[in-house]
Design a protein around this motif. Sequence first.
Motif, mmCIF file in Angstrom:
data_model
loop_
_atom_site.group_PDB
_atom_site.id
_atom_site.type_symbol
_atom_site.label_atom_id
_atom_site.label_comp_id
_atom_site.label_asym_id
_atom_site.label_seq_id
_atom_site.Cartn_x
_atom_site.Cartn_y
_atom_site.Cartn_z
ATOM 1 N N LEU A 1 0.770 -1.350 0.069
ATOM 2 C CA LEU A 1 -0.043 -0.044 -0.011
ATOM 3 C C LEU A 1 0.627 1.150 0.074
ATOM 4 N N THR A 2 2.307 1.240 0.743
ATOM 5 C CA THR A 2 2.846 2.343 0.722
ATOM 6 C C THR A 2 3.452 2.617 -0.673
ATOM 7 N N ALA A 3 3.664 1.396 -1.308
ATOM 8 C CA ALA A 3 4.380 1.655 -2.886
ATOM 9 C C ALA A 3 2.815 2.364 -3.967
ATOM 10 N N VAL A 4 1.798 1.937 -3.476
ATOM 11 C CA VAL A 4 0.812 2.599 -4.286
ATOM 12 C C VAL A 4 0.514 3.929 -3.884
ATOM 13 N N ALA A 5 0.792 4.338 -2.766
ATOM 14 C CA ALA A 5 0.837 5.805 -2.348
ATOM 15 C C ALA A 5 2.036 6.544 -3.000
ATOM 16 N N VAL A 6 3.122 5.743 -2.993
ATOM 17 C CA VAL A 6 4.301 6.606 -3.494
ATOM 18 C C VAL A 6 4.018 7.008 -5.270
ATOM 19 N N VAL A 7 3.650 5.761 -5.816
ATOM 20 C CA VAL A 7 3.398 5.788 -7.358
ATOM 21 C C VAL A 7 2.379 6.761 -7.596
ATOM 22 N N TYR A 8 1.305 7.096 -6.902
ATOM 23 C CA TYR A 8 0.325 7.881 -7.124
ATOM 24 C C TYR A 8 0.812 9.317 -6.798
ATOM 25 N N VAL A 9 1.418 9.736 -5.670
ATOM 26 C CA VAL A 9 1.807 11.029 -5.581
ATOM 27 C C VAL A 9 2.933 11.369 -6.587
ATOM 28 N N LEU A 10 3.903 10.459 -6.923
ATOM 29 C CA LEU A 10 4.929 10.662 -7.867
ATOM 30 C C LEU A 10 4.341 11.148 -9.210
ATOM 31 N N ARG A 11 3.503 10.293 -9.554
ATOM 32 C CA ARG A 11 2.591 10.581 -10.980
ATOM 33 C C ARG A 11 2.076 11.872 -11.096
ATOM 34 N N TYR A 12 1.673 12.293 -9.975
ATOM 35 C CA TYR A 12 0.808 13.575 -10.054
ATOM 36 C C TYR A 12 2.039 14.712 -10.088
ATOM 37 N N TYR B 1 -11.765 20.720 0.814
ATOM 38 C CA TYR B 1 -12.168 19.440 0.758
ATOM 39 C C TYR B 1 -12.279 19.066 -0.806
ATOM 40 N N GLU B 2 -12.877 20.318 -1.500
ATOM 41 C CA GLU B 2 -13.174 19.944 -2.890
ATOM 42 C C GLU B 2 -11.919 19.595 -3.713
ATOM 43 N N ASP B 3 -10.705 20.475 -3.277
ATOM 44 C CA ASP B 3 -9.513 20.251 -4.062
ATOM 45 C C ASP B 3 -9.018 18.885 -3.709
ATOM 46 N N TRP B 4 -9.010 18.266 -2.473
ATOM 47 C CA TRP B 4 -8.518 16.908 -2.058
ATOM 48 C C TRP B 4 -9.464 16.155 -2.736
ATOM 49 N N PHE B 5 -10.704 16.072 -2.961
ATOM 50 C CA PHE B 5 -11.224 14.980 -3.727
ATOM 51 C C PHE B 5 -11.134 14.967 -5.224
ATOM 52 N N ALA B 6 -10.645 16.163 -5.684
ATOM 53 C CA ALA B 6 -10.187 16.081 -7.237
ATOM 54 C C ALA B 6 -8.890 15.618 -7.155
ATOM 55 N N PHE B 7 -8.194 15.629 -6.338
ATOM 56 C CA PHE B 7 -6.804 15.324 -6.440
ATOM 57 C C PHE B 7 -6.834 13.586 -6.187
ATOM 58 N N ALA B 8 -7.657 13.271 -5.159
ATOM 59 C CA ALA B 8 -7.541 11.741 -4.518
ATOM 60 C C ALA B 8 -8.387 10.797 -4.779
ATOM 61 N N TYR B 9 -9.505 11.222 -5.384
ATOM 62 C CA TYR B 9 -10.722 10.028 -5.407
ATOM 63 C C TYR B 9 -10.157 8.992 -6.056
ATOM 64 N N PHE C 1 -7.183 7.502 -6.239
ATOM 65 C CA PHE C 1 -6.716 6.624 -5.289
ATOM 66 C C PHE C 1 -7.525 5.874 -4.557
ATOM 67 N N PHE C 2 -8.544 6.558 -3.852
ATOM 68 C CA PHE C 2 -9.413 5.953 -2.965
ATOM 69 C C PHE C 2 -10.300 4.755 -3.650
ATOM 70 N N ILE C 3 -10.423 5.056 -4.929
ATOM 71 C CA ILE C 3 -11.372 3.971 -5.613
ATOM 72 C C ILE C 3 -10.507 2.728 -5.805
ATOM 73 N N PHE C 4 -9.384 2.942 -6.133
ATOM 74 C CA PHE C 4 -8.254 1.763 -6.194
ATOM 75 C C PHE C 4 -8.075 1.235 -4.973
ATOM 76 N N VAL C 5 -7.666 2.009 -3.818
ATOM 77 C CA VAL C 5 -7.413 1.382 -2.447
ATOM 78 C C VAL C 5 -8.612 0.649 -1.875
ATOM 79 N N THR C 6 -9.823 1.158 -2.252
ATOM 80 C CA THR C 6 -11.123 0.445 -1.434
ATOM 81 C C THR C 6 -11.047 -0.853 -2.303
#
Length: 465
Positions: free
Chosen positions: A206-217, A432-440, A442-447
């Motif tokens: 899961l940490t690797a997933v977070a790393v990839v997501y942030v680095l791609r952005y 929150y709306e900016d966070w949603f736009a950035f992270a949604y 990611f949360f679909i995938f990790v869910t």
Amino acid sequence: MKEKKKIVLPHVYVLLMIIMVAILLITYVVPSGEYTRVIDPNSGREIVDPSTYQSIDKTYLNPLDFFTALHTGFTETAGIIGMVLAIGGALAVIDKTGAINAGIYALVKKMKHMDMLLLVVLIALFSFLGANGFAEGGSVFIPLAVTLSVALGYDKMVGAGAGILGLCVGFTAGFVNTSTLGVGQVILGLPLFSGIEFRFTIWVILTAVAVVYVLRYAAKIRRDPARSVYGKDFAELSSQESHKEDEIPLTTSRTLILAVFLLTLFAQVYGTLKLGWYLSELSALFLMLAVVVCIFGRLSPSMVAAEFAKGASGILPACLSIAMARSILVLMNQSKIIDTVIYSLSSALTGKNPIIIVLLVYCIVAVFNFFVTSGSGKAVVLMPILGPLGQLTGIRQQVMVVIYQMGDGFTNYFWPTSGTLMASLALADIKYEDWFAFAYKFFIFVTVAGGVVCVAAQLVGLGPF
């Protein structure tokens, strides 16, 4: 044009009180019943005998029972609350010394020309803090991550993503997370931090997933600034709104404090796995940490006492949630309806594929987390139900804890009702709306990944039982 009114949910105490009132009313409708509990000869623990459910004379509660349940909830969770207060107080003392902030600044200084590698290390550090049960405690360092990302030429969201997503995956996998894993295992009678190898593997993935997501952005907005959630002018906006903090030097005393802190985290794992430590020993460990920090940090005893009290008071709201949540179970136990609920659920699920049961329970926990986001508090409500339900439907107790961790953890950093998330966003100065736009995404995938983890735990027969 009128602005739409935002839906604001009541305070978590009000929600818990509403649930208590609802349970009190339900006790007048739901029949009383009970299972016989027997001692399992293999593990020596108390388990439900699935063939012994029977209806009993109806037990009715009165208003006095309702309010005495609140006090009983405190007394029954005193051990858990004591440990949580000790950890919160000790962490506040460490924070007073500036040791963790100084360590992060020293890391940044050494790696300032290796921005991508620095982001990886930063996410891993936040994830490690999350895995050790730091939620709100880890959030206080998010402004540092935001400052770093802006200094590297990224937008604020890169720093916020590194901090929040790191805490998210670490807290969810939580191989030594006392808030969810620890409380859940204590309630179900599992050895504390058992199954650590499985959870450590999930943590790495899961940490690797977070790393990839942030680095791609980060790479995306570096190539094309217009793809930032803030648009092409993100650099100007970030520089205007970023957090300005003075660099804190990493002195010898702060280095020693960091070393002792890391040694304490190691001792926590070793003691529970090898020495049989439990709540009292873990509480004592962090109290000892506060004393050592007092010596190495050259703090006066009165200052340490004041900071410890401040840290404990910051954790107190979560402790009240734990006690109130336990009060819900007190009412259900006093009215003898908890076994009726377990019997009804198990009857509905009996005969269904265990994988289907696992996924259904996972979804229930995730949805329930929208209303009650306290990880430890929710564990006190759900685990006494999920444990016997698992026994009756063939789902192992350790698997039920994994289901709880996955269902609770991810949504803590996505649902807008989560105090932890909203506090983290406030510290990062992000809407929150900016966070949603950035992270949604990611949360679909990790869910989905969380459901896979729950199924995997069931398929491998994660134990010891």
